[in-house]
Design a protein around this motif. Structure first.
Motif: not given
Length: 345
Positions: A180-208
């Protein structure tokens, strides 16, 4: 101006409100993760962005263009589903090139773009294989290549690693982020895995319950969750009922059970919640007395449950190869001044 904007997005299914007034802005090239428990509305939000569901209210703006009347195949969005959805009768190269063929890209250009994208995801030597001949990680990279080869404006990842085993998930998190960084594409990822979100994302939006309750950089959201829900969902924490009884030197004075401690945060006098991350706690020569009730080995860490005057406290300590504190051992717990945080209930 943000590349993607959600303005008051609402999605109703009869009496059920799946998405409830979501406002979100994502910059060009940013990697944002929608994180939350099952049923919180994150996947519905992703489907609305893709155009697969029509919002009940609100706006979706991509690149300054309102998507209200734009069909999914006209939005120039690449999508990776959790099932990968590869065609079993097609080779890797044919799977990757399918979107280009549907767009009637000339054969020569199609071959060049397939080759470039397979090289990007390190699958050049597997171009002639079929999905059943690939590992889970390789299938995921094919799905990613198929989404990227069309040169989308936006990449959507829907639980992209949920079907992989734990070790492979760890490897693919890093690999997808690097691509993703190499390509530079805007990316939105849906996940319920906290470690995944914290490691991969520039920002995290927590939903409830259909709403975004906290958004920010991973470190900021983790360290300053703002609410008991975010604190508890985003990693482990000790949540303890407390009472705000005063203020001094920019800190709150809390009473937790029979113990008084200082904490950071903002709250009116009266009932509150205290959050203590277990990895911020340490065994010390003095501090809060306790007794180790259980001790679990986690490889790189030890996980303790300690009975204290505050109640049972979880403590995580790194495995440094030496002796650990045994069950039944008497200990004292200490923590940095900024580790005790007041959060909303």
């Amino acid at each position: 101006m943000s590349f993607l904007q959600l303005k008051g997005l609402v999605q109703r299914y009869g009496a059920v409100v799946a998405v409830d007034g979501v406002d979100l802005a994502v910059d060009r090239g940013e990697f944002l993760s929608l994180l939350g428990p099952s049923g919180c509305g994150k996947s519905t939000t992703l489907l609305a962005i893709a155009g697969f569901v029509e919002p009940s209210a609100g706006q979706i703006v991509i690149g300054g263009r309102d998507m209200a009347q734009v069909k999914p195949n006209r939005r120039n969005i690449g999508i990776v589903f959790q099932s990968f959805a590869l065609f079993p009768h097609m080779t890797v190269a044919e799977n990757v090139g399918f979107g280009l063929e549907m767009r009637k890209v000339a054969r020569a250009e199609r071959a060049q773009r397939i080759a470039e994208t397979l090289a990007l995801v390190r699958l050049t030597e597997l171009a002639g294989r079929y999905p059943k001949q690939l590992s889970g990680g390789q299938q995921q990279r094919v799905a990613l290549a198929r989404a990227l080869v069309i040169r989308p404006d936006l990449l959507l990842l829907d639980e992209p690693m949920s079907s992989l085993d734990a070790k492979l998930r760890e490897e693919m998190r890093v690999e997808i982020r690097d691509i993703q960084r190499k390509v530079g594409i805007t990316t939105i990822m849906v996940t319920h895995d906290q470690a995944e979100a914290l490691l991969m994302a520039d920002r995290v939006a927590v939903m409830d319950q259909g709403r975004i309750v906290r958004v920010g950089k991973p470190y900021e959201v983790y360290e300053n969750p703002g609410s008991a829900f975010v604190s508890d969902f985003l990693g482990r924490t000790n949540l303890l009922p407390a009472t705000v009884i005063g203020r001094a030197n920019g800190r709150l004075r809390l009473r937790v059970g029979t113990v008084e401690i200082d904490a950071v945060g903002e709250a009116p006098d009266g009932a509150a919640m205290l959050s203590l991350r277990p990895e911020r706690l340490a065994f010390a020569g003095d501090g809060l007395p306790g007794k180790v009730e259980s001790c679990l080995f986690m490889g790189g860490q030890w996980f303790y449950r300690v009975a204290t005057a505050l109640g049972q406290i979880a403590v995580i300590r790194p495995n440094e190869g030496g002796q650990h504190v045994a069950e039944g051992g008497a200990v004292h717990l200490a923590w940095p001044a900024d580790a005790a945080r007041v959060v909303r209930g």
